[in-house]
Enzyme design. Structure first.
Site, PDB file in Angstrom:
ATOM      1  N   GLU A   1    -108.667 110.306  51.827  1.00 31.53           N
ATOM      2  CA  GLU A   1    -108.006 111.473  51.250  1.00 31.53           C
ATOM      3  C   GLU A   1    -106.647 111.747  51.905  1.00 31.53           C
ATOM      4  OE1 GLU A   1    -106.812 114.474  49.178  1.00 31.53           O
ATOM      5  OE2 GLU A   1    -108.734 113.558  48.654  1.00 31.53           O
TER       6      GLU A   1
ATOM      7  N   THR B   1    -105.765 113.285  43.114  1.00 34.26           N
ATOM      8  CA  THR B   1    -106.934 112.467  43.461  1.00 34.26           C
ATOM      9  C   THR B   1    -107.584 111.886  42.213  1.00 34.26           C
ATOM     10  OG1 THR B   1    -107.410 113.639  45.522  1.00 34.26           O
ATOM     11  CG2 THR B   1    -109.249 112.532  44.460  1.00 34.26           C
TER      12      THR B   1
ATOM     13  N   HIS C   1    -107.611 116.678  54.107  1.00 34.84           N
ATOM     14  CA  HIS C   1    -107.049 117.316  52.925  1.00 34.84           C
ATOM     15  C   HIS C   1    -106.301 118.570  53.348  1.00 34.84           C
ATOM     16  CE1 HIS C   1    -106.653 119.187  48.991  1.00 34.84           C
ATOM     17  NE2 HIS C   1    -107.203 118.137  48.408  1.00 34.84           N
TER      18      HIS C   1
ATOM     19  N   ASP D   1    -105.238 107.895  48.514  1.00 33.29           N
ATOM     20  CA  ASP D   1    -105.124 108.314  47.111  1.00 33.29           C
ATOM     21  C   ASP D   1    -103.740 108.857  46.755  1.00 33.29           C
ATOM     22  OD1 ASP D   1    -105.576 110.601  48.654  1.00 33.29           O
ATOM     23  OD2 ASP D   1    -106.756 111.607  47.117  1.00 33.29           O
ATOM     24  N   HIS D   2    -103.115 109.605  47.679  1.00 32.05           N
ATOM     25  CA  HIS D   2    -101.784 110.155  47.415  1.00 32.05           C
ATOM     26  C   HIS D   2    -101.190 110.648  48.726  1.00 32.05           C
ATOM     27  CE1 HIS D   2    -103.617 114.151  47.787  1.00 32.05           C
ATOM     28  NE2 HIS D   2    -104.513 113.786  46.889  1.00 32.05           N
TER      29      HIS D   2
END
Length: 721
Positions: free
Chosen positions: A264, A308, A426, A485-486
């Site tokens: 994440e 996500t 996150h 994911d990003h």
């Protein structure tokens, strides 16, 4: 002097008149909108013309909307103007917060999918808000007070309807004038661009909202009108992108388990990054440089508004996230897919996804059925998952979650394909003191500085899981895939990014490379090394399937195998920007990819031709992918050898999932537990999670550990051997 005063009085609006109050309200709405444009959004304004349009574009809709009140008289007109002002202010305020974290504007689909994430949004928003954000409401409060104490008196005289109509017409004409000027500077503004920043920059935030509503409705109508022949040109385009199979790697990992680790918000810069000479991610660093690891250092996230969810969509389906909203939320329940879980399930794999939060998050409980996952282990499956001490931010803490996930992994018939979604790293990157083992960075940006602490925690959790895999024997027959994911730190923190990069400032070239995330493939015996090909998340699906010996030649998917010798090294971003091995387009600027040299295509005919061809290719990829999603075009096509997924075959209720595990155990003797004489391997799983009685590493211990192991870390050269 008296003459000057008389002239001012003559032209100064009478705020005690309805028209005067209207003009004051228009000015205040324009002022705070323009202030927000300049201070809260990164719109990439360049040149006098774009500055003028940015200055102009809040005015037309302010006139049109506030002008509605002119059709009424007395108090109704005044309070209606205040109400319209309030609604616009709330819209502006909401976009300021959303943009600060996601570098994009709110869409109808995002607001409609709020239920997918609302259980955790409160904490994130609390960390995003700045005191200055509330300035957008100050004028309303002041106006109300001035009215209540009668400094501004209500004019009970009705405004002539003809005048009100002229005001409305003037606002509309002004809007069209702005659009005409914008179209000359940016042709095809509403037909070719995928970037919402352009629409807001040229037309305005309210116009963007109207355009987004129109596009959302248009998209909904597309599916009704779609037909099988719509897929013909897309199939032709996809077939033209086919690559050769890499003879060294194709089928190399055939029959092995696959464990996909969703890291994440994890960015590439964290690999080998140090804070005060202490490695942030020592376990991932060693894994990255292992001689049996394929690591890609020019791998970019390509997510859009779905973040996500977009990453998962690309990895599992080979389709991009849609231009607005999350495809998983908007189409995951109803669309037809030929996704990796279903493909591998039909190759004899057991398929399972793991997530330490509610199953409905991003509509996973429905989308995963469309993708063909046999199991979805979400929060109800995990012991004491509702214990507040076991959770942080968007779900269970990674160390606790991974240990609990291992209990189900050891029960899956092999080979299996699994995806494990970590969440502790996150935003807002908070971590309780007992789990902190590294100092914060010192950029001075509170949004940024805790990022390395949650990344370190994720790294430790991964290290514990990897140790269990080796002890249990699962490691020897598995291909482990890790992907970020990003971004974790959005480009709206340029000063902090510059400090993290060791630079005095950053430009669009730096911010483009800031979009890099890790993509790592590891298996015992795999020929490893650092691969420099340019690729992104859309390329993962064919890469993984080809390593497993599964052809994708009949699939409708837009990526290319990262290991293919003839792949086209172009990485499209969701907004229409892109990176290739030769050139890069980002934030309206163009650069030579390898050097960062800024170029002007008009001054270099060769560069212009390549850039124009690349842009056309990128536009076509994004458009065709959207067409597949919005039209649900895969319902008209089934690849040879693939059986269409029946969503009714799957249930993710805990009772049903546990019952299926028992049933599969009776039918198969290939689980990890079976291989250990029907004995659980969980005694091999060791965690230092303090919530479970462990003793986590302190900051001082981390420093000592880093100093003692620094000489043992393999170099890139070692990984290449």
């Amino acid at each position: 002097m008296q003459r000057v005063v008389s002239v001012i009085k003559k032209w100064w609006p009478d705020f005690n008149s309805t028209v005067g109050f209207f003009m004051l309200s228009v000015f205040l709405v324009w002022l705070k909108t323009y202030w927000a444009y300049k201070t809260n959004f990164s719109l990439g304004v360049q040149g006098t013309l774009q500055e003028f349009l940015l200055f102009l574009n809040p005015i037309p809709t302010a006139i049109i909307l506030l002008g509605i009140a002119l059709y009424f008289r007395g108090r109704i007109a005044y309070w209606l103007m205040l109400l319209i002002n309030l609604v616009q202010s709330i819209w502006l305020f909401a976009n300021m917060l959303y943009y600060r974290e996601f570098s994009d504007f709110l869409s109808l689909n995002i607001m409609g999918s709020g239920g997918s994430v609302e259980n955790n949004l409160g904490k994130s928003i609390a960390g995003i808000i700045h005191v200055s954000d509330f300035l957008v409401f100050v004028d309303i409060i002041v106006l109300i007070v001035l009215l209540l104490v009668k400094v501004i008196k209500v004019d009970k005289t009705a405004v002539q309807k003809r005048f009100a109509a002229l005001v409305t017409v003037f606002g509309v004409l002004l809007m069209f004038v702005g659009y005409g000027i914008a179209s000359k500077d940016r042709s095809g503004l509403l037909t070719r661009t995928f970037d919402n920043n352009y629409i807001v920059k040229y037309l305005g935030l309210n116009e963007y909202a109207a355009y987004n509503i129109f596009k959302t409705k248009q998209t909904a109508d597309v599916k009704k009108e779609a037909k099988a022949s719509d897929l013909d040109k897309i199939k032709k385009f996809v077939d033209g992108k086919k690559t050769l199979e890499n003879s060294v790697y194709f089928g190399k990992e055939k029959g092995k388990n696959v464990i996909m680790f969703h890291l994440e918000s994890f960015q590439q810069f964290l690999i080998d990054y140090k804070v005060n000479d202490v490695e942030v991610t020592p376990n991932l660093n060693a894994f990255y440089h292992d001689q049996n690891t394929l690591a890609f250092d020019n791998f970019y996230n390509e997510v859009g508004q779905g973040k996500t969810a977009d990453a998962e969509t690309m990895l599992e389906t080979g389709l991009f996230g849609t231009a607005s909203g999350s495809a998983m939320v908007n189409y995951g329940t109803s669309n037809t897919y030929q996704a990796v879980p279903a493909i591998l399930d039909q190759q004899g794999y057991t398929t399972a996804a793991f997530h330490g939060d509610v199953a409905s998050f991003w509509n996973r409980d429905n989308t995963y059925k469309s993708w063909g996952y046999d199991y979805f282990f979400s929060k109800p499956y995990f012991k004491d998952a509702d214990n507040a001490n076991y959770n942080i931010g968007y779900g269970m803490k990674d160390k606790i979650f991974l240990q609990d996930s291992a209990k189900y992994l050891e029960q899956l018939p092999q080979p299996f394909y699994s995806k494990i979604i970590t969440v502790t790293n996150h935003y807002p990157y908070d971590l309780d003191k007992q789990n902190i083992s590294i100092e914060k960075t010192t950029t001075g940006d509170k949004t940024v500085d805790g990022y390395v602490q949650t990344a370190r925690y994720l790294d430790q959790a991964f290290g514990e899981f990897l140790t269990w895999m080796k002890k249990s024997g699962l490691y020897d027959n598995s291909m482990i895939v890790l992907y970020g994911d990003h971004y974790g730190i959005s480009e709206n923190h340029p000063a902090a990014i510059a400090k993290l990069m060791g630079k005095s400032s950053v430009n669009s070239y730096d911010l483009a490379n800031w979009q890099k995330v890790p993509f790592i493939v590891h298996a015992p015996g795999l020929q490893g090394g650092i691969n420099h090909t340019y690729g992104g998340e859309i390329d993962v699906m064919p890469t993984i399937l080809h390593l497993l010996g599964v052809s994708t030649s009949n699939n409708v998917q837009f990526g290319q195998d990262l290991l293919a010798p003839n792949r086209k090294q172009v990485v499209p971003f969701r907004n229409g920007d892109w990176v290739s091995a030769e050139y890069m387009k980002y934030g309206g600027n163009y650069y030579v990819t390898t050097t960062g040299t800024k170029i002007k295509p008009k001054e270099d005919p060769r560069a212009k031709q390549i850039i124009d061809e690349t842009q056309a290719y990128v536009n076509k990829m994004l458009t065709y992918s959207d067409d597949v999603q919005t039209g649900d075009l895969l319902r008209f096509y089934t690849p040879e050898g693939f059986k269409k997924v029946n969503k009714k075959d799957y249930s993710y209720k805990k009772a049903d999932g546990l019952a299926l595990l028992k049933k599969m155990d009776k039918q198969s003797d290939t689980t990890l537990i079976d291989q250990h004489n029907h004995t659980s391997t969980m005694s091999d799983y060791v965690t230092d999670a303090p919530e479970l009685g462990g003793q986590p590493q302190t900051i001082q211990q981390a420093v000592s550990s880093s100093e003692s192991s620094s000489e043992e870390t393999p170099t890139d050269d070692a990984a290449q051997q």
